[in-house]
Write a protein that holds these residues in place. Structure first.
Motif, PDB file in Angstrom:
ATOM      1  N   ASN A  14      12.351 -48.069  24.153  1.00  0.00           N
ATOM      2  CA  ASN A  14      11.971 -47.010  25.326  1.00  0.00           C
ATOM      3  C   ASN A  14      10.711 -46.788  25.600  1.00  0.00           C
ATOM      4  OD1 ASN A  14      14.306 -46.903  26.314  1.00  0.00           O
ATOM      5  ND2 ASN A  14      15.015 -44.705  25.407  1.00  0.00           N
TER       6      ASN A  14
ATOM      7  N   ASP B 217      14.879 -45.330  20.637  1.00  0.00           N
ATOM      8  CA  ASP B 217      13.685 -44.601  21.057  1.00  0.00           C
ATOM      9  C   ASP B 217      12.159 -45.554  20.979  1.00  0.00           C
ATOM     10  OD1 ASP B 217      14.869 -42.322  21.964  1.00  0.00           O
ATOM     11  OD2 ASP B 217      14.765 -41.839  19.745  1.00  0.00           O
ATOM     12  N   GLU B 218      12.203 -46.101  19.992  1.00  0.00           N
ATOM     13  CA  GLU B 218      11.000 -47.162  19.714  1.00  0.00           C
ATOM     14  C   GLU B 218      11.214 -48.267  20.706  1.00  0.00           C
ATOM     15  OE1 GLU B 218      11.396 -48.832  15.710  1.00  0.00           O
ATOM     16  OE2 GLU B 218      10.700 -46.592  14.514  1.00  0.00           O
TER      17      GLU B 218
ATOM     18  N   THR C  36      18.880 -45.307  17.134  1.00  0.00           N
ATOM     19  CA  THR C  36      18.838 -44.488  18.032  1.00  0.00           C
ATOM     20  C   THR C  36      17.342 -43.965  17.967  1.00  0.00           C
ATOM     21  OG1 THR C  36      20.382 -42.662  18.285  1.00  0.00           O
ATOM     22  CG2 THR C  36      18.533 -41.828  18.464  1.00  0.00           C
ATOM     23  N   ARG C  37      17.140 -45.030  16.959  1.00  0.00           N
ATOM     24  CA  ARG C  37      15.582 -44.534  16.179  1.00  0.00           C
ATOM     25  C   ARG C  37      15.026 -45.921  16.728  1.00  0.00           C
ATOM     26  NH1 ARG C  37      12.044 -47.015  13.565  1.00  0.00           N
ATOM     27  NH2 ARG C  37      14.155 -48.395  12.369  1.00  0.00           N
TER      28      ARG C  37
END
Length: 226
Positions: free
Chosen positions: A34, A31-32, A27-28
């Motif tokens: 995106n 997010d990066e 998920t991290r």
């Protein structure tokens, strides 16, 4: 298909927490990714593309329907076909209400090369409600590399040239006569009346947007070869 090992609830919980750490890392990283996607530069669209829809001829700017962003799904439906691509059909079956996108100032449409009459008939048969336009007669599909025809533009799909595809261990990209259509998704941003291309993805790049594919990836049996 090999089924998961049967263990105690305590053993399962240990394994689940171990996977949870991987999921949080994923998920991290997502997010990066995106954030990097949003930081991509954009290209002004100089071509005045003309499409056909239920109200007749429209231009690319019209597809925004007054909103700031536009997402186009490149649906495989060549002019000589009488029905849309089964895989593309399966993908758009997952499209829910567009209200959420509209509230985020973003429009969604599908675009195909088939004449609008064919698109409208197939859409009615399927009971779909999303906007669908024909790009017949324009270079839109060729310029965004979802219709491949070396007599029009150099062959390129998913940011690989024909030579790069042919050099892969799996062999060439597609066998068959040109032109042939493939699927993808492109994003555009409107600044006043100027349209800019911000992003395109192809092949499995569209997988992350499907409800069914995302949900089935959570299950024990997964995609079951599809």
């Amino acid at each position: 298909m090999e089924l998961p090992e049967i263990v105690s609830r305590e053993e399962w919980l240990v394994a689940r927490k171990r996977l949870l750490a991987d999921e949080k890392e994923f998920t991290r990283r997502r997010d990066e990714l995106n954030a990097k996607r949003r930081q991509l530069p954009m290209v002004e669209v100089a071509e005045d593309y003309v499409f056909e829809g239920p109200a007749g001829e429209v231009h690319l700017l019209d597809l925004f329907d007054g909103r700031q962003q536009l997402v186009v799904y490149h649906f495989m439906f060549p002019p000589d076909w009488n029905a849309g691509c089964p895989n593309c059909s399966w993908f758009v079956e997952d499209i829910g209400a567009l209200k959420g996108l509209y509230e985020l100032n973003t429009s969604f449409v599908a675009v195909s090369r088939a004449p609008y009459e064919k698109l409208a008939a197939f859409k009615e048969e399927k009971g779909w409600t999303f906007p669908w336009y024909s790009s017949a007669g324009s270079s839109f599909n060729y310029d965004y590399h979802v219709t491949l025809d070396e007599s029009v533009v150099p062959l390129s799909y998913n940011y690989r040239s024909k030579a790069e595809w042919d050099a892969l261990p799996s062999g060439g990209l597609v066998q068959g006569e040109q032109p042939f259509d493939l699927h993808g998704m492109s994003c555009f941003l409107r600044v006043d009346d100027d349209v800019h291309h911000t992003y395109s993805t192809y092949g499995r790049g569209c997988d992350s947007m499907g409800f069914t594919t995302n949900v089935i990836d959570l299950t024990a049996l997964g995609r079951q070869g599809t």
